[in-house]
Design a protein around this motif. Structure first.
Motif, PDB file in Angstrom:
ATOM      1  N   GLU A 210      -4.917   0.620  -6.283  1.00  0.00           N
ATOM      2  CA  GLU A 210      -6.220   1.232  -6.579  1.00  0.00           C
ATOM      3  C   GLU A 210      -6.304   2.566  -5.848  1.00  0.00           C
ATOM      4  O   GLU A 210      -6.925   2.662  -4.778  1.00  0.00           O
ATOM      5  CB  GLU A 210      -7.351   0.298  -6.159  1.00  0.00           C
ATOM      6  CG  GLU A 210      -7.294  -1.069  -6.843  1.00  0.00           C
ATOM      7  CD  GLU A 210      -8.540  -1.912  -6.591  1.00  0.00           C
ATOM      8  OE1 GLU A 210      -9.593  -1.315  -6.271  1.00  0.00           O
ATOM      9  OE2 GLU A 210      -8.466  -3.136  -6.727  1.00  0.00           O
ATOM     10  N   PRO A 211      -5.701   3.617  -6.399  1.00  0.00           N
ATOM     11  CA  PRO A 211      -5.563   4.901  -5.688  1.00  0.00           C
ATOM     12  C   PRO A 211      -6.881   5.509  -5.203  1.00  0.00           C
ATOM     13  O   PRO A 211      -6.918   6.197  -4.192  1.00  0.00           O
ATOM     14  CB  PRO A 211      -4.894   5.804  -6.739  1.00  0.00           C
ATOM     15  CG  PRO A 211      -4.183   4.849  -7.648  1.00  0.00           C
ATOM     16  CD  PRO A 211      -5.044   3.637  -7.705  1.00  0.00           C
ATOM     17  N   GLY A 212      -7.974   5.253  -5.875  1.00  0.00           N
ATOM     18  CA  GLY A 212      -9.244   5.858  -5.470  1.00  0.00           C
ATOM     19  C   GLY A 212     -10.075   5.006  -4.544  1.00  0.00           C
ATOM     20  O   GLY A 212     -11.217   5.357  -4.229  1.00  0.00           O
ATOM     21  N   VAL A 213      -9.507   3.934  -4.035  1.00  0.00           N
ATOM     22  CA  VAL A 213     -10.314   2.997  -3.263  1.00  0.00           C
ATOM     23  C   VAL A 213     -10.860   3.609  -1.977  1.00  0.00           C
ATOM     24  O   VAL A 213     -11.980   3.297  -1.552  1.00  0.00           O
ATOM     25  CB  VAL A 213      -9.489   1.714  -2.949  1.00  0.00           C
ATOM     26  CG1 VAL A 213      -8.349   2.018  -1.988  1.00  0.00           C
ATOM     27  CG2 VAL A 213     -10.385   0.627  -2.369  1.00  0.00           C
ATOM     28  N   LEU A 214     -10.111   4.532  -1.353  1.00  0.00           N
ATOM     29  CA  LEU A 214     -10.565   5.098  -0.078  1.00  0.00           C
ATOM     30  C   LEU A 214     -11.700   6.094  -0.253  1.00  0.00           C
ATOM     31  O   LEU A 214     -12.316   6.516   0.730  1.00  0.00           O
ATOM     32  CB  LEU A 214      -9.391   5.763   0.640  1.00  0.00           C
ATOM     33  CG  LEU A 214      -8.236   4.838   1.031  1.00  0.00           C
ATOM     34  CD1 LEU A 214      -7.149   5.610   1.764  1.00  0.00           C
ATOM     35  CD2 LEU A 214      -8.744   3.695   1.893  1.00  0.00           C
ATOM     36  N   GLU A 215     -11.991   6.468  -1.499  1.00  0.00           N
ATOM     37  CA  GLU A 215     -13.084   7.401  -1.762  1.00  0.00           C
ATOM     38  C   GLU A 215     -14.392   6.672  -2.070  1.00  0.00           C
ATOM     39  O   GLU A 215     -15.444   7.314  -2.184  1.00  0.00           O
ATOM     40  CB  GLU A 215     -12.720   8.309  -2.957  1.00  0.00           C
ATOM     41  CG  GLU A 215     -11.363   8.988  -2.847  1.00  0.00           C
ATOM     42  CD  GLU A 215     -11.237   9.813  -1.574  1.00  0.00           C
ATOM     43  OE1 GLU A 215     -12.226  10.452  -1.181  1.00  0.00           O
ATOM     44  OE2 GLU A 215     -10.139   9.792  -0.967  1.00  0.00           O
ATOM     45  N   LEU A 216     -14.331   5.370  -2.198  1.00  0.00           N
ATOM     46  CA  LEU A 216     -15.532   4.598  -2.529  1.00  0.00           C
ATOM     47  C   LEU A 216     -16.453   4.472  -1.318  1.00  0.00           C
ATOM     48  O   LEU A 216     -16.004   4.605  -0.171  1.00  0.00           O
ATOM     49  CB  LEU A 216     -15.135   3.191  -2.998  1.00  0.00           C
ATOM     50  CG  LEU A 216     -14.321   3.089  -4.297  1.00  0.00           C
ATOM     51  CD1 LEU A 216     -13.886   1.636  -4.513  1.00  0.00           C
ATOM     52  CD2 LEU A 216     -15.143   3.579  -5.480  1.00  0.00           C
ATOM     53  N   PRO A 217     -17.749   4.213  -1.547  1.00  0.00           N
ATOM     54  CA  PRO A 217     -18.645   3.903  -0.430  1.00  0.00           C
ATOM     55  C   PRO A 217     -18.091   2.711   0.362  1.00  0.00           C
ATOM     56  O   PRO A 217     -17.383   1.853  -0.200  1.00  0.00           O
ATOM     57  CB  PRO A 217     -19.968   3.543  -1.122  1.00  0.00           C
ATOM     58  CG  PRO A 217     -19.904   4.250  -2.439  1.00  0.00           C
ATOM     59  CD  PRO A 217     -18.458   4.232  -2.843  1.00  0.00           C
ATOM     60  N   GLU A 218     -18.434   2.641   1.636  1.00  0.00           N
ATOM     61  CA  GLU A 218     -17.814   1.667   2.526  1.00  0.00           C
ATOM     62  C   GLU A 218     -17.985   0.233   2.050  1.00  0.00           C
ATOM     63  O   GLU A 218     -17.048  -0.560   2.111  1.00  0.00           O
ATOM     64  CB  GLU A 218     -18.360   1.814   3.943  1.00  0.00           C
ATOM     65  CG  GLU A 218     -17.596   0.946   4.944  1.00  0.00           C
ATOM     66  CD  GLU A 218     -17.866   1.348   6.374  1.00  0.00           C
ATOM     67  OE1 GLU A 218     -17.955   0.438   7.218  1.00  0.00           O
ATOM     68  OE2 GLU A 218     -18.000   2.555   6.656  1.00  0.00           O
ATOM     69  N   ASP A 219     -19.186  -0.131   1.564  1.00  0.00           N
ATOM     70  CA  ASP A 219     -19.391  -1.512   1.141  1.00  0.00           C
ATOM     71  C   ASP A 219     -18.559  -1.843  -0.090  1.00  0.00           C
ATOM     72  O   ASP A 219     -18.020  -2.954  -0.215  1.00  0.00           O
ATOM     73  CB  ASP A 219     -20.866  -1.789   0.880  1.00  0.00           C
ATOM     74  CG  ASP A 219     -21.470  -0.864  -0.163  1.00  0.00           C
ATOM     75  OD1 ASP A 219     -20.869   0.183  -0.451  1.00  0.00           O
ATOM     76  OD2 ASP A 219     -22.550  -1.199  -0.688  1.00  0.00           O
ATOM     77  N   GLU A 220     -18.401  -0.852  -0.989  1.00  0.00           N
ATOM     78  CA  GLU A 220     -17.562  -1.077  -2.163  1.00  0.00           C
ATOM     79  C   GLU A 220     -16.090  -1.132  -1.768  1.00  0.00           C
ATOM     80  O   GLU A 220     -15.316  -1.921  -2.318  1.00  0.00           O
ATOM     81  CB  GLU A 220     -17.786   0.023  -3.193  1.00  0.00           C
ATOM     82  CG  GLU A 220     -19.171  -0.002  -3.836  1.00  0.00           C
ATOM     83  CD  GLU A 220     -19.306   1.076  -4.902  1.00  0.00           C
ATOM     84  OE1 GLU A 220     -18.308   1.344  -5.597  1.00  0.00           O
ATOM     85  OE2 GLU A 220     -20.405   1.642  -5.020  1.00  0.00           O
ATOM     86  N   GLN A 221     -15.702  -0.275  -0.808  1.00  0.00           N
ATOM     87  CA  GLN A 221     -14.332  -0.323  -0.301  1.00  0.00           C
ATOM     88  C   GLN A 221     -14.010  -1.709   0.244  1.00  0.00           C
ATOM     89  O   GLN A 221     -12.973  -2.302  -0.072  1.00  0.00           O
ATOM     90  CB  GLN A 221     -14.146   0.691   0.840  1.00  0.00           C
ATOM     91  CG  GLN A 221     -13.735   2.075   0.423  1.00  0.00           C
ATOM     92  CD  GLN A 221     -13.305   2.871   1.631  1.00  0.00           C
ATOM     93  OE1 GLN A 221     -12.402   2.446   2.368  1.00  0.00           O
ATOM     94  NE2 GLN A 221     -13.948   4.016   1.847  1.00  0.00           N
ATOM     95  N   GLN A 222     -14.908  -2.210   1.087  1.00  0.00           N
ATOM     96  CA  GLN A 222     -14.655  -3.509   1.712  1.00  0.00           C
ATOM     97  C   GLN A 222     -14.495  -4.607   0.663  1.00  0.00           C
ATOM     98  O   GLN A 222     -13.635  -5.480   0.795  1.00  0.00           O
ATOM     99  CB  GLN A 222     -15.783  -3.863   2.681  1.00  0.00           C
ATOM    100  CG  GLN A 222     -15.545  -5.195   3.396  1.00  0.00           C
ATOM    101  CD  GLN A 222     -16.510  -5.415   4.554  1.00  0.00           C
ATOM    102  OE1 GLN A 222     -16.893  -4.463   5.236  1.00  0.00           O
ATOM    103  NE2 GLN A 222     -16.909  -6.654   4.763  1.00  0.00           N
ATOM    104  N   GLU A 223     -15.321  -4.533  -0.393  1.00  0.00           N
ATOM    105  CA  GLU A 223     -15.226  -5.542  -1.434  1.00  0.00           C
ATOM    106  C   GLU A 223     -13.878  -5.461  -2.151  1.00  0.00           C
ATOM    107  O   GLU A 223     -13.247  -6.485  -2.441  1.00  0.00           O
ATOM    108  CB  GLU A 223     -16.363  -5.374  -2.438  1.00  0.00           C
ATOM    109  CG  GLU A 223     -16.319  -6.328  -3.625  1.00  0.00           C
ATOM    110  CD  GLU A 223     -16.421  -7.798  -3.232  1.00  0.00           C
ATOM    111  OE1 GLU A 223     -16.129  -8.659  -4.091  1.00  0.00           O
ATOM    112  OE2 GLU A 223     -16.786  -8.109  -2.071  1.00  0.00           O
ATOM    113  N   ARG A 224     -13.406  -4.234  -2.432  1.00  0.00           N
ATOM    114  CA  ARG A 224     -12.125  -4.079  -3.113  1.00  0.00           C
ATOM    115  C   ARG A 224     -10.975  -4.541  -2.214  1.00  0.00           C
ATOM    116  O   ARG A 224     -10.036  -5.200  -2.678  1.00  0.00           O
ATOM    117  CB  ARG A 224     -11.886  -2.626  -3.543  1.00  0.00           C
ATOM    118  CG  ARG A 224     -12.842  -2.097  -4.595  1.00  0.00           C
ATOM    119  CD  ARG A 224     -13.046  -3.068  -5.727  1.00  0.00           C
ATOM    120  NE  ARG A 224     -11.776  -3.513  -6.323  1.00  0.00           N
ATOM    121  CZ  ARG A 224     -11.608  -4.674  -6.921  1.00  0.00           C
ATOM    122  NH1 ARG A 224     -12.599  -5.545  -6.994  1.00  0.00           N
ATOM    123  NH2 ARG A 224     -10.432  -4.998  -7.453  1.00  0.00           N
TER     124      ARG A 224
END
Length: 553
Positions: A210-224
């Motif tokens: 998921e190349p864009g995962v580090l650009e997501l908001p923190e709560d969404e990042q944690q879920e991914r």
């Protein structure tokens, strides 16, 4: 005649004596047959006369004499002596003892299997490590013992489903996800997080997937990272277990209990039973009514269900899937959990003595060069399954971990388990099988074959070492049944070591193949059958433990 067959013969003799009116007792469902320590006392012995004397209202020796008279008339029994206070020492006719070899060879893979647990439907849960890291050495012991127990129970007629329960919900999964996020960002792992090279590896795999995962908001990042990380970690756990020869019938997700409404259903069931109450804003189960040391919270003040509530839902799910008994294997650190689990079973309206069985296993300590082995770079904390397999091999690891009773702590010497000497138990047993395989290949090269079962004269097996080996081979079905009943795979391992020793002594004392210009004789054929029977038992016994039986070493 095997011990199981002789047990039936003795029961039939008892029934005949009762029918003729010379004994007034109830015929027991089982008669225990033992091997005398002194071979001069016969092939087998039983204390059934001592057990029945009180009910018969007669001295044990009188009961024994009545039984002895019945047994002496049975084909295949050469002699019966009454010894001591009322023991029966039984000597089989040579052809009856030798027939054990024929039965073992002709039964093949089925030899040792019984129906002693037929009709039982068991759910066997073991390992169940959280998907937050590799399987540690404690879980590895349960993998070896649990899989062996599943094989034992199946061999004894039970219907067994092996199950792995993975906790993919709750605080430990959140810590795992935060650890992955930190590694992906190049930050230190949180203080309450998970360490080890595997964290960085999995974090990198998540980012690659998921190349864009580090650009997501923190709560969404944690879920991914939670979803993908658990998926990747559990895939690695399953891969390492499969490489160890352990595959489960069911991999059960805790999260499904939360998502499906199973927790609410379990609480409702317990409430219907009258054991749920509310206090201090929480929902409680009155487990003290069932000998627990305190009542247990099902739902916390904030509305979140507890782990215990998930356990209630999981138990109910297993029972609704039709399992008669839930068997759970836990580590020594879960000893305190037994009382509350029994209480929840009773609160559900079941009988913990019938529907639940919890086995507690002790710790494993690894030693190399006389020093304890503690750390694994891969896991970051403790030695894991793959470390052990890399060190000594899967066969040695499985045998070593299953060889000791689960209630004993193991000090596993890595150096000892890699030696190719008779001091290494798994090598000793496997070598016996390889030695027989080599002998049978040699026989084939000479044009010698076993032939038809009806053509072999096993009464020729009259030497003491031959009789010893025949009796040992005959013990196998009873060893399997007993080990299954007692949940004790180590009994099979210890038996195999004794059998291997008995075979080596036979081989040293009794020449099997002709030499030079010697002609093969009927005794040659009989001994080949005995060797083949021993190989069958070694192979079947090792299979129960999940260990290979090599034909060459």
């Amino acid at each position: 005649m095997t011990p199981e067959q002789l047990s039936d013969v003795v029961r039939s003799a008892l029934a005949a004596a009762v029918e003729r009116g010379v004994l007034a007792v109830d015929v027991p469902a089982e008669v225990v047959i033992d091997r005398p320590k002194n071979p001069e006392h016969g092939d087998y012995a039983t204390n059934v006369a001592l057990r029945l004397a009180k009910a018969a209202g007669r001295p044990p020796r009188e009961v024994a004499e009545v039984l002895a008279a019945e047994l002496r008339a049975v084909d295949g029994i050469a002699g019966v002596d009454v010894a001591g206070p009322g023991f029966l020492n039984i000597t089989l006719a040579k052809d009856a003892l030798g027939a054990i070899a024929v039965r073992a060879v002709t039964a093949g893979e089925a030899y040792g299997r019984t129906e002693t647990l037929a009709g039982q439907r068991l759910n066997l849960e073991f390992v169940s490590a959280n998907p937050t890291g590799p399987v540690h050495i404690g879980g590895t012991r349960w993998a070896a013992v649990g899989d062996a127990l599943g094989r034992l129970l199946t061999a004894s007629g039970a219907q067994v489903s092996r199950e792995y329960y993975f906790n993919d919900a709750g605080a430990q999964i959140d810590r795992f996800a935060r650890s992955l996020m930190a590694a992906a960002h190049g930050r230190p792992v949180p203080e309450d997080g998970y360490a080890g090279d595997y964290i960085a590896d999995i974090a990198a795999e998540v980012v690659a997937a998921e190349p864009g995962v580090l650009e997501l908001p923190e709560d969404e990042q944690q879920e991914r990272f939670r979803v993908r990380g658990v998926e990747l970690m559990f895939a690695e756990i399953k891969r390492s277990l499969a490489g160890f020869g352990v595959v489960f019938d069911t991999y059960f997700s805790e999260k499904t209990l939360h998502d499906s409404g199973a927790l609410e259903k379990a609480v409702a069931r317990l409430r219907e039973q009258g054991h749920v109450y509310e206090a201090d804003g929480a929902v409680w189960l009155r487990t003290t009514d069932f000998a627990d040391d305190k009542d247990r919270v099902l739902v916390k003040r904030d509305g979140e269900p507890t782990y215990f509530a998930a356990d209630c839902a999981y138990y109910l799910d297993k029972r609704e899937r039709g399992f008669d008994r839930v068997v759970i294997m836990l580590g020594a650190d879960h000893t305190g959990y037994v009382g509350r689990y029994k209480a929840l079973v009773a609160a559900m309206g079941d009988d913990p003595a019938v529907n639940l069985e919890i086995l507690i296993g002790q710790l494993v300590n690894l030693v190399r060069n006389g020093e304890p082995v503690r750390m694994s770079k891969r896991a970051g904390t403790v030695v894991n399954l793959e470390d052990l397999v890399d060190a000594i091999g899967a066969d040695a690891a499985r045998y070593a971990l299953a060889r000791a009773s689960v209630d004993q702590q193991i000090d596993l010497d890595l150096d000892a388990w890699t030696r190719r000497t008779n001091d290494n138990p798994v090598f000793y047993v496997q070598y016996a099988h390889a030695r027989i395989s080599s002998l049978l290949r040699g026989a084939a090269d000479l044009g010698l074959v076993l032939g038809e079962a009806g053509d072999v004269d096993t009464s020729l097996l009259a030497e003491q070492r031959e009789s010893d080996l025949l009796r040992a081979v005959g013990e196998f079905p009873r060893v399997v049944a007993s080990a299954a009943e007692l949940r004790a795979p180590h009994r099979v391992a210890r038996y195999l070591e004794e059998l291997a020793g008995t075979y080596h002594r036979f081989y040293d004392a009794c020449r099997v193949l002709p030499r030079g210009d010697e002609e093969a004789t009927p005794l040659t054929t009989a001994r080949l059958w005995l060797c083949a029977a021993t190989a069958t038992v070694l192979r079947n016994g090792l299979d129960v433990l999940g260990v290979h039986a090599p034909e060459r070493m």
